[in-house]
Design a protein around this motif. Structure first.
Motif, PDB file in Angstrom:
ATOM      1  N   GLN A 124       0.828  -1.209   0.000  1.00 42.93           N
ATOM      2  CA  GLN A 124       0.000   0.000   0.000  1.00 42.93           C
ATOM      3  C   GLN A 124       0.862   1.259   0.000  1.00 42.93           C
ATOM      4  O   GLN A 124       0.520   2.252  -0.639  1.00 42.93           O
ATOM      5  N   LEU A 125       1.978   1.196   0.708  1.00 45.18           N
ATOM      6  CA  LEU A 125       2.884   2.338   0.739  1.00 45.18           C
ATOM      7  C   LEU A 125       3.493   2.569  -0.639  1.00 45.18           C
ATOM      8  O   LEU A 125       3.565   3.702  -1.129  1.00 45.18           O
ATOM      9  N   GLU A 126       3.908   1.486  -1.266  1.00 45.29           N
ATOM     10  CA  GLU A 126       4.505   1.589  -2.599  1.00 45.29           C
ATOM     11  C   GLU A 126       3.490   2.130  -3.599  1.00 45.29           C
ATOM     12  O   GLU A 126       3.823   2.957  -4.464  1.00 45.29           O
ATOM     13  N   SER A 128       0.904   4.072  -2.923  1.00 47.01           N
ATOM     14  CA  SER A 128       0.645   5.492  -2.660  1.00 47.01           C
ATOM     15  C   SER A 128       1.745   6.376  -3.228  1.00 47.01           C
ATOM     16  O   SER A 128       1.482   7.447  -3.784  1.00 47.01           O
ATOM     17  N   TYR A 129       2.992   5.927  -3.119  1.00 41.83           N
ATOM     18  CA  TYR A 129       4.101   6.695  -3.691  1.00 41.83           C
ATOM     19  C   TYR A 129       4.011   6.724  -5.218  1.00 41.83           C
ATOM     20  O   TYR A 129       4.335   7.724  -5.854  1.00 41.83           O
ATOM     21  N   PHE A 133       1.762  10.422  -3.870  1.00 44.51           N
ATOM     22  CA  PHE A 133       1.564  10.880  -2.498  1.00 44.51           C
ATOM     23  C   PHE A 133       2.915  11.146  -1.851  1.00 44.51           C
ATOM     24  O   PHE A 133       3.879  10.409  -2.069  1.00 44.51           O
ATOM     25  N   THR A 134       2.980  12.191  -1.034  1.00 46.14           N
ATOM     26  CA  THR A 134       4.184  12.438  -0.249  1.00 46.14           C
ATOM     27  C   THR A 134       4.178  11.496   0.954  1.00 46.14           C
ATOM     28  O   THR A 134       3.126  10.945   1.320  1.00 46.14           O
ATOM     29  N   PRO A 135       5.321  11.293   1.613  1.00 47.05           N
ATOM     30  CA  PRO A 135       5.338  10.442   2.813  1.00 47.05           C
ATOM     31  C   PRO A 135       4.346  10.906   3.877  1.00 47.05           C
ATOM     32  O   PRO A 135       3.692  10.081   4.513  1.00 47.05           O
ATOM     33  N   GLN A 137       1.504  12.631   3.398  1.00 49.23           N
ATOM     34  CA  GLN A 137       0.151  12.319   2.943  1.00 49.23           C
ATOM     35  C   GLN A 137      -0.137  10.827   3.075  1.00 49.23           C
ATOM     36  O   GLN A 137      -1.238  10.427   3.457  1.00 49.23           O
ATOM     37  N   THR A 138       0.849  10.015   2.747  1.00 47.11           N
ATOM     38  CA  THR A 138       0.690   8.564   2.859  1.00 47.11           C
ATOM     39  C   THR A 138       0.404   8.161   4.294  1.00 47.11           C
ATOM     40  O   THR A 138      -0.501   7.356   4.563  1.00 47.11           O
ATOM     41  N   ILE A 142      -3.423   7.098   4.667  1.00 46.07           N
ATOM     42  CA  ILE A 142      -3.455   5.645   4.461  1.00 46.07           C
ATOM     43  C   ILE A 142      -2.994   4.885   5.695  1.00 46.07           C
ATOM     44  O   ILE A 142      -3.699   4.000   6.194  1.00 46.07           O
TER      45      ILE A 142
END
Length: 225
Positions: A124-126, A128-129, A133-135, A137-138, A142
Motif C-alpha cells: 500500500q505504501l509503494e 501510494s508513492y 503521495f508524499t510520505p 500524505q501517505t 493511508i
C-alpha cells in the motif's frame, strides 16, 4: 438501620468520586494516546537514536509498578519543583495522578500502535508513492487510519486498564471513587456495603464504556459499507 440510611449521606460524595475517577481516567488515557501517536511512528521511521530512546522509554514505564510512578510524580515532583523554585511547591494529587497514569498509558499504547503499523501491507505504501503521495500524505491518509483500526481492540483494553488504575491515585489523597469508598466504609463501619457499591459503579462504567466502544466500531463498519 436499613441500607438506605447508611448510603444516603454519602450519595453525593460517591458521585463526586465517580466524576474524579472519570476525569483521571479520560485525561490520562487521552494524553497517553496523543503521546503514543507521536512516538509509535518515530519508533519505526525515526533515526536509530530516536528509536533507541523510545524503546528505553517504553521498557522503563512498562517495567515499573504504576504505584511507584505515582509516588515519583507526587513526592519527587514536589521535591524537584521546590528545589527549582527556591520555595515550597506541592504538586497537586490530581496533576500527579493524571501525569503518572498518562506516562504508563503512553508506553503501552505506543507498543499497541507500533504493532499495528508494522502489520500494514507495505504494498500500500509503494502504491501510494506511485500515485504521487508524499510520505506525510501517505501516513496521514493511508497508514494512520488503518493502524488505528487495527489497534482499536488493544486501545479499548488499555482504556479499561486506565480506568482500573485510576484507583491507585487514592494513595496520594485524591478523592476519587476508591478513596471516598474507603472513607465512607470506615465512617459507617459498613465495609461490605460500600465496597459492593464501588464494585457496581466500576462495573457500570466499564459496561457503558464497552457499549460506546462497540457502537463506534459498528458505526465504522457501516460507514465503510
Amino acid at each position: 438501620m436499613d441500607t438506605l440510611t447508611f448510603i444516603q449521606p454519602y450519595i453525593f460524595t460517591l458521585l463526586k468520586g465517580v466524576l474524579i475517577t472519570l476525569e483521571v481516567s479520560i485525561s490520562s488515557f487521552g494524553i497517553g494516546l496523543i503521546m503514543a501517536l507521536f512516538m509509535a511512528p518515530l519508533s519505526i521511521y525515526g533515526s536509530r537514536y530516536i528509536q533507541l530512546a523510545i524503546k528505553i522509554y517504553v521498557d522503563i514505564f512498562r517495567g515499573l509498578p504504576e504505584l511507584l510512578i505515582i509516588f515519583f510524580f507526587f513526592y519527587g515532583g514536589t521535591v524537584a519543583l521546590t528545589n527549582i523554585s527556591g520555595s515550597y511547591f506541592e504538586v497537586s494529587a490530581l496533576a500527579a495522578g493524571i501525569g503518572a497514569l498518562a506516562i504508563v498509558a503512553s508506553a503501552y499504547l505506543t507498543e499497541i500502535l507500533r504493532a499495528a503499523l508494522l502489520s500494514l501491507d507495505k504494498g500500500q505504501l509503494e502504491a501510494s508513492y506511485a500515485f504521487g503521495f508524499t510520505p506525510l500524505q501517505t501516513f496521514r491518509l493511508i497508514v494512520l487510519p488503518q493502524s488505528i483500526k487495527l489497534a482499536a481492540p488493544g486501545m479499548a483494553n488499555q482504556w479499561l486498564v486506565s480506568l482500573k488504575e485510576s484507583a491507585l491515585v487514592s494513595v496520594i489523597g485524591l478523592e476519587e471513587l476508591m478513596r471516598v469508598t474507603v472513607v465512607s466504609a470506615g465512617s459507617t463501619q459498613q465495609h461490605l456495603l460500600f465496597y459492593t457499591i464501588a464494585a457496581a459503579l466500576y462495573l457500570l462504567i466499564s459496561y457503558i464504556s464497552q457499549v460506546i466502544i462497540n457502537s463506534m466500531q459498528l458505526g465504522s463498519q457501516l460507514g465503510r459499507g
